[in-house]
Design a protein around this motif. Structure first.
Motif, short mmCIF file in Angstrom:
data_model
loop_
_atom_site.label_atom_id
_atom_site.label_comp_id
_atom_site.label_asym_id
_atom_site.label_seq_id
_atom_site.Cartn_x
_atom_site.Cartn_y
_atom_site.Cartn_z
N VAL A 1 -15.49 88.81 22.37
CA VAL A 1 -15.69 90.21 22.00
C VAL A 1 -16.63 90.80 22.55
O VAL A 1 -17.61 90.40 23.08
N VAL A 2 -16.23 92.15 23.21
CA VAL A 2 -17.28 93.08 23.80
C VAL A 2 -17.77 94.06 22.89
O VAL A 2 -17.03 94.81 22.45
N TRP A 3 -19.03 93.54 22.26
CA TRP A 3 -19.69 94.53 21.40
C TRP A 3 -20.51 95.63 21.95
O TRP A 3 -21.62 95.07 22.57
N ILE A 4 -20.17 96.81 21.83
CA ILE A 4 -20.87 97.88 22.48
C ILE A 4 -21.60 98.98 21.46
O ILE A 4 -20.94 99.55 20.79
N ASN A 5 -22.91 98.82 21.48
CA ASN A 5 -23.69 99.96 20.72
C ASN A 5 -23.21 100.06 19.37
O ASN A 5 -22.83 101.15 18.68
N GLY A 6 -22.95 98.97 18.57
CA GLY A 6 -22.57 98.93 17.23
C GLY A 6 -23.77 98.28 16.30
O GLY A 6 -25.09 98.50 16.66
N CYS A 7 -23.36 97.88 15.12
CA CYS A 7 -24.24 97.35 14.25
C CYS A 7 -23.79 95.77 14.00
O CYS A 7 -22.74 95.46 14.18
N SER A 8 -24.99 95.00 13.30
CA SER A 8 -24.57 93.85 13.08
C SER A 8 -24.22 93.59 11.77
O SER A 8 -23.90 92.42 11.22
N ALA A 9 -24.10 94.54 10.99
CA ALA A 9 -23.39 94.71 9.45
C ALA A 9 -22.19 95.53 9.64
O ALA A 9 -21.85 96.18 10.37
N ASN A 10 -21.41 95.29 8.19
CA ASN A 10 -20.37 96.08 8.20
C ASN A 10 -20.75 97.49 7.71
O ASN A 10 -21.72 97.55 6.59
N THR A 11 -20.36 98.57 8.17
CA THR A 11 -21.04 99.84 7.87
C THR A 11 -19.82 100.87 7.22
O THR A 11 -18.73 100.67 7.74
N ALA A 12 -20.43 101.63 6.61
CA ALA A 12 -19.60 102.92 6.21
C ALA A 12 -18.57 102.47 4.96
O ALA A 12 -18.48 103.28 4.04
N PHE A 13 -17.78 101.63 5.02
CA PHE A 13 -16.67 101.46 4.03
C PHE A 13 -16.92 99.79 3.70
O PHE A 13 -16.94 98.97 4.57
N PRO A 14 -16.43 99.17 2.40
CA PRO A 14 -16.07 98.05 2.38
C PRO A 14 -15.13 97.41 2.95
O PRO A 14 -14.24 98.07 3.02
N LEU A 15 -15.13 96.09 3.34
CA LEU A 15 -14.16 95.73 4.11
C LEU A 15 -13.44 94.53 3.35
O LEU A 15 -14.04 93.54 2.63
N PHE A 16 -11.91 94.81 3.36
CA PHE A 16 -11.39 93.75 2.84
C PHE A 16 -10.42 92.77 3.54
O PHE A 16 -10.07 93.30 4.71
N TYR A 17 -10.08 91.77 3.16
CA TYR A 17 -9.07 90.73 3.89
C TYR A 17 -8.60 89.92 2.85
O TYR A 17 -9.10 89.29 1.93
N LYS A 18 -7.02 89.72 2.92
CA LYS A 18 -6.49 89.18 2.21
C LYS A 18 -6.47 89.54 0.60
O LYS A 18 -6.69 88.63 -0.18
N LYS A 19 -6.59 90.68 0.41
CA LYS A 19 -6.60 91.36 -0.69
C LYS A 19 -8.01 91.13 -1.46
O LYS A 19 -8.16 91.23 -3.00
N ARG A 20 -8.98 90.56 -0.73
CA ARG A 20 -10.31 90.66 -1.57
C ARG A 20 -11.28 91.08 -0.68
O ARG A 20 -11.27 91.12 0.54
N GLN A 21 -12.49 91.37 -1.38
CA GLN A 21 -13.60 92.13 -0.38
C GLN A 21 -14.16 90.95 0.16
O GLN A 21 -14.77 90.00 -0.64
N ILE A 22 -14.61 91.01 1.31
CA ILE A 22 -15.26 90.21 2.14
C ILE A 22 -16.63 90.35 2.48
O ILE A 22 -17.81 89.83 2.48
N LEU A 23 -16.88 92.21 2.64
CA LEU A 23 -18.25 92.49 3.00
C LEU A 23 -18.37 93.91 2.25
O LEU A 23 -17.47 94.53 2.49
#
Length: 416
Positions: free
Chosen positions: A245-267
């Motif tokens: 992964v090349v991470w450029i000028n981002g955040c270390s946390a999940n931002t703006a919207f809740p994150l879901f995977y496999k129909k459940r919220q993960i972050l």
């Protein structure tokens, strides 16, 4: 136009977008002072222009690799200064060149200001796609994007290019370097309708990419900036198949919207407090300190668990980023990985660069509209240092991806 004065772009008027050119003027009068101008219209019809004043040598020649600009959009020796300093005719406007099929056209011209005369002109055709690179629009399952494939049989390493909104520029340029690249917008629907973000469509994209006939890597690389960068981290932490992964000028946390995977919220989502925006005289605001602190107890659940990822990371932070406090996030991730005994990361820090790190020779953008808050945002950066950072980073990105997203047998082709 003068029939004698000659304006040349070397090695050719036609080049790739990320290639430098040498601008030379000849057959001027000895020590003649002229203005060299550049202009380009972006995909939104916005005119960008720049200019610099030069004095010819005793032979009537000017060479931008050798000679210093006396005044204008920049001062001093800067061979690609006319491209870097292209500015819009409207304030707070981002240069838009995202469709890969059409080249970036820049007109260069030499002017005798005293005589109000154009002495010579030439157009630079800056291609986003090298000869033989293919571009295919993709709509599969729950994702849509564009796939770029180099010529030849391969095998080639695979890269997923994530952008906040649809952009083909970086993906096409990476395909020129011998990568099969699928570019996707993080937001596949309008922001106004969005209440959550799902990783599942990106997993579909990873599977699709690895199934391409010319792909020789068993896992993929991801490149992303800003909001897309935290999505890239989450893919590394939760979804199989991510090698780098090349991470450029981002955040270390999940931002703006809740994150879901496999129909459940993960972050859950880390929020921004717009009351902490700092106004500036230009009308744009500094948002750097408005994001909630991810390390506060009430926000810790938003932090992306990259320590559980079997992935190589390149963390890139601009110290003069006025949109994110990205250097703090970078250092937090480094410390966290070290605490877990991990050595699977490299870091780059650019002291006077701003948020909008792009492929080289893109017009510098100090401010433009932020799609999340619908306000003019300051991006930061000292223009000349920012441009130098883009040149350095672009080479580093390619080296990192070649090093970690490997094929068997290794056959990485640079088409330049």
């Amino acid at each position: 136009m003068s029939s004698q004065v000659r304006l040349r772009l070397l090695p050719s008027d036609r080049c790739l977008y990320d290639e430098p050119i040498q601008v030379k003027v000849s057959h001027l009068r000895s020590r003649q002072v002229v203005t060299i101008k550049a202009s380009s219209t972006d995909e939104k019809g916005v005119l960008f222009s720049s200019s610099a004043t030069y004095r010819a040598d005793g032979n009537g020649d000017i060479d931008l690799v050798r000679d210093a600009s006396l005044s204008g959009s920049y001062v001093g020796v800067e061979p690609m200064g006319l491209l870097r300093t292209l500015k819009p005719n409207t304030l707070n406007t981002l240069f838009i060149k995202e469709e890969a099929l059409e080249p970036h056209m820049v007109k260069f011209s030499v002017h005798d200001e005293e005589q109000d005369q154009i002495l010579a002109e030439v157009t630079n055709e800056r291609l986003l796609m090298a000869d033989g690179v293919s571009r295919v629009s993709v709509k599969e399952g729950n994702f849509r994007g564009v796939l770029f494939t180099p010529p030849g049989t391969g095998p080639f390493p695979a890269v997923l290019d994530l952008s906040t909104i649809m952009s083909e520029r970086r993906a096409a340029l990476l395909a020129n370097k011998g990568f099969v690249v699928l570019t996707l917008p993080v937001f596949q629907e309008k922001l106004g309708n969005l209440k959550m973000l799902h990783l599942d469509p990106f997993e579909e994209a990873i599977i699709f990419l690895l199934q391409q006939p010319k792909v020789g890597s068993k896992r993929i690389g991801i490149i992303a900036r800003s909001k897309a960068a935290d999505v890239a981290l989450s893919l590394a932490a939760f979804v199989p198949g991510v090698e780098a992964v090349v991470w450029i000028n981002g955040c270390s946390a999940n931002t703006a919207f809740p994150l879901f995977y496999k129909k459940r919220q993960i972050l859950p989502a880390l929020k921004v407090d717009t009351k902490k925006f700092i106004p500036t005289q230009s009308g744009a605001v500094i948002a750097k300190y408005a994001m909630d602190d991810p390390l506060k107890e009430e926000n810790r659940a938003t932090v992306i668990p990259i320590e559980q990822a079997n992935t190589n990371f390149l963390f890139v932070a601009s110290e003069d980023d006025l949109n994110w406090d990205c250097n703090i996030y970078k250092m937090e991730m480094e410390e966290r990985l070290k605490r877990h005994g991990k050595k699977n990361f490299e870091s780059m820090c650019y002291p006077r660069a701003g948020h909008m790190l792009e492929p080289p020779y893109t017009p510098f953008c100090p401010s433009s509209v932020n799609m999340f808050v619908k306000m003019q945002i300051m991006w930061g950066g000292e223009p000349r240092a920012h441009a130098a950072a883009e040149v350095h980073l672009w080479k580093k990105i390619q080296e990192f991806l070649r090093s970690h997203v490997s094929c068997d047998p290794v056959q990485l082709t640079d088409l330049n």
